[in-house]
Design an enzyme around this catalytic site. Structure first.
Site, PDB file in Angstrom:
ATOM      1  N   THR A 104      -6.828   2.439   2.233  1.00 36.45           N
ATOM      2  CA  THR A 104      -6.619   3.668   1.382  1.00 36.45           C
ATOM      3  C   THR A 104      -5.238   3.397   0.425  1.00 36.45           C
ATOM      4  OG1 THR A 104      -5.577   5.102   2.929  1.00 36.45           O
ATOM      5  CG2 THR A 104      -7.800   5.259   2.727  1.00 36.45           C
ATOM      6  N   GLY A 107      -0.391   5.087  -4.035  1.00 38.29           N
ATOM      7  CA  GLY A 107       0.395   4.479  -5.294  1.00 38.29           C
ATOM      8  C   GLY A 107       0.812   3.042  -4.976  1.00 38.29           C
ATOM      9  N   ASN A 431       7.743   4.642   6.004  1.00 37.12           N
ATOM     10  CA  ASN A 431       7.507   4.279   4.483  1.00 37.12           C
ATOM     11  C   ASN A 431       7.995   2.864   4.010  1.00 37.12           C
ATOM     12  OD1 ASN A 431       5.943   6.709   4.415  1.00 37.12           O
ATOM     13  ND2 ASN A 431       7.100   7.733   2.757  1.00 37.12           N
ATOM     14  N   TYR A 432       9.091   2.377   4.928  1.00 35.24           N
ATOM     15  CA  TYR A 432       9.818   1.278   4.628  1.00 35.24           C
ATOM     16  C   TYR A 432       9.238   0.259   5.803  1.00 35.24           C
ATOM     17  CZ  TYR A 432      13.330   3.457   1.574  1.00 35.24           C
ATOM     18  OH  TYR A 432      14.041   4.138   0.599  1.00 35.24           O
TER      19      TYR A 432
END
Length: 490
Positions: A104, A107, A431-432
């Site tokens: 999925t 962005g 997220n990193y």
């Protein structure tokens, strides 16, 4: 040349041919059956195969790391661009029915590209959520409903159109997609005062591995953990309410801020430290955002941090959304630039000759972050953390052939910093994402101990709760990627 006549050779050749051709036929059958399954759900016009002329442009539209746009990069069999929740449900059910992996993409900013590539040889499908981008702002109740595919700029733009004193503690980069940003926690300009973006979510809806719609209140009583990072359980459109049928998936609440804010960028040069060796000269760059007036800020900084040398000339009062533009390297731009998903101004600057090299970015913590418990949401990096550090190295596109010179250097730097950062575990921000920490086995089976390597790094003690959630809602591990969380059965 003569022919070899042997009655014993023919059976061997027959077996070889049958064994060789069977996987090809099987793959073709699966592919055809999968497309037929999607067509029966009336979404054929939203499906892009590798034969479609738009396939490459859609695939590359939100790939932000050129390492993953190469001829050898794994490509999805199909890309689905849903317009409605039913399209998402159909894709999940068809993928599961025919044994296809699913990725999925909101962005496409994942550092390791796990939202659009796969390291296994198994065929996979991408659901691209870019069309699920509705933002509904309710100024009276100071809340909004936002779909997963919306970018932060679209949220900021809608807020600015309706209020000058409402804000959301979200990302500085306007092109980051809302769904994945929230699911990883999400820090931004205001997180030291108001917490993470995830701390300001009050309601959410998902689709599980069986295509079921799940609804969950989130932060009303801070009683639920698992609305984020359950691999790729989808944030989805809300149904059965007074909103229209295609309403967004996550409800967030706004914060009240002063009408005027002060962002500032300020540099301190160290030129006087090495007058004879200018190559050793360096500097410090400070970027900050203050809710209040410029004169108050200057007076405060002169008292507590006079070394910064901040003066009124360095400070311009502006609205919150103008601060996003200024600090996001979009000064003097119209608000409409926030709606531009393809804006690459910052990327072109990063690849200029002056920008080549390495950087360490320190993001200061404390404030509100110290007050919210580690167990509030999956993001656990709260009290006691002084900074978040990101390690970056850049090179020109034409120098990609030499990328192996740069990445090992960055790894050595990361290893050198080990004694200066958190321990047991050495924490990391999901997220990193960093696949160097560890990843799932390609055969789909990964032990709890293996998962703990990266699971506790990203989520600390919250990892066990996420495992329990995945065991309950996706026991067959339908949603998976290289660092997904698998069920645990003792």
């Amino acid at each position: 040349m003569g022919f070899l006549h042997s009655s014993s050779l023919f059976p061997f050749l027959l077996v070889f041919i049958v064994s060789f051709s069977w996987p090809i036929t099987s793959s073709a059958d699966i592919y055809g059956d999968f497309l037929h399954c999607l067509s029966s759900s009336s979404i054929s016009n939203l499906v892009y195969t590798q034969m479609n002329s738009s396939y490459s442009s859609i695939l590359e539209s939100t790939i932000h790391n050129s390492r993953f746009i190469t001829p050898t990069s794994p490509k999805p069999w199909v890309i689905v661009t849903p317009l409605h929740v039913s399209h998402v449900q159909a894709t999940i059910r068809c993928s599961k029915k025919h044994g296809l992996q699913l990725r999925t993409r909101s962005g496409g900013h994942d550092f390791e590209g796990v939202s659009y590539i796969s390291e296994s040889e198994s065929p996979f499908v991408i659901i691209d959520l870019a069309n699920l981008r509705s933002v509904q702002v309710d100024v009276e109740n100071e809340v909004a409903w936002v779909q997963s595919g919306a970018i932060m700029g679209e949220l900021y733009y809608e807020i600015a159109q309706k209020s000058g004193t409402l804000a959301f503690p979200g990302a500085l980069c306007h092109g980051v997609a809302f769904g994945r940003y929230i699911s990883g926690g999400g820090y931004g300009l205001l997180f030291r005062k108001y917490g993470l973006a995830a701390d300001n979510v009050i309601d959410a809806e998902f689709i599980d591995a069986n295509g079921r719609i799940l609804k969950q209140k989130i932060n009303g009583g801070r009683s639920v953990l698992g609305y984020s990072n359950c691999n790729n359980v989808f944030n989805k459109q809300n149904a059965g309410t007074k909103r229209h049928s295609n309403s967004p998936p996550l409800a967030i609440y706004f914060i009240q801020i002063p009408r005027r804010n002060v962002p500032f960028d300020h540099d301190i040069n160290n030129e006087h430290h090495h007058p004879r060796r200018p190559e050793l000269n360096g500097g410090h760059h400070f970027q900050h955002h203050v809710l209040g007036r410029a004169n108050e800020l200057v007076s405060l900084m002169q008292n507590i941090f006079p070394e910064l040398g901040l003066t009124s000339k360095d400070c311009n009062e502006m609205s919150f959304v103008e601060s996003i533009l200024a600090l996001g390297l979009l000064p003097n731009q119209n608000l409409e630039i926030l709606l531009d998903r393809n804006y690459r101004g910052i990327w072109s600057q990063l690849f200029e000759p002056e920008a080549r090299g390495a950087t360490l970015n320190f993001v200061a913590y404390s404030g509100k972050m110290d007050e919210i418990p580690e167990s509030a949401v999956p993001f656990p990096h709260r009290k006691g953390n002084l900074y978040k550090i990101s390690y970056n190295i850049r090179w020109r596109e034409e120098d990609n052939v030499n990328s192996e010179r740069y990445i090992p250097w960055m790894r050595r730097l990361h290893s050198y910093m080990k004694s200066f950062v958190s321990k047991s575990p050495r924490e990391a921000y999901v997220n990193y994402r960093d696949l160097d920490i560890g990843k799932n086995n390609e055969d789909g089976y990964t032990t709890y101990a293996q998962m703990s390597t990266w699971g506790r790094t990203y989520f600390k003690n919250n990892f066990d709760r996420l495992v329990k959630i995945m065991t309950k809602i996706d026991p067959e591990t339908f949603f998976r990627h290289q660092q997904s969380i698998s069920p645990y059965f003792g």
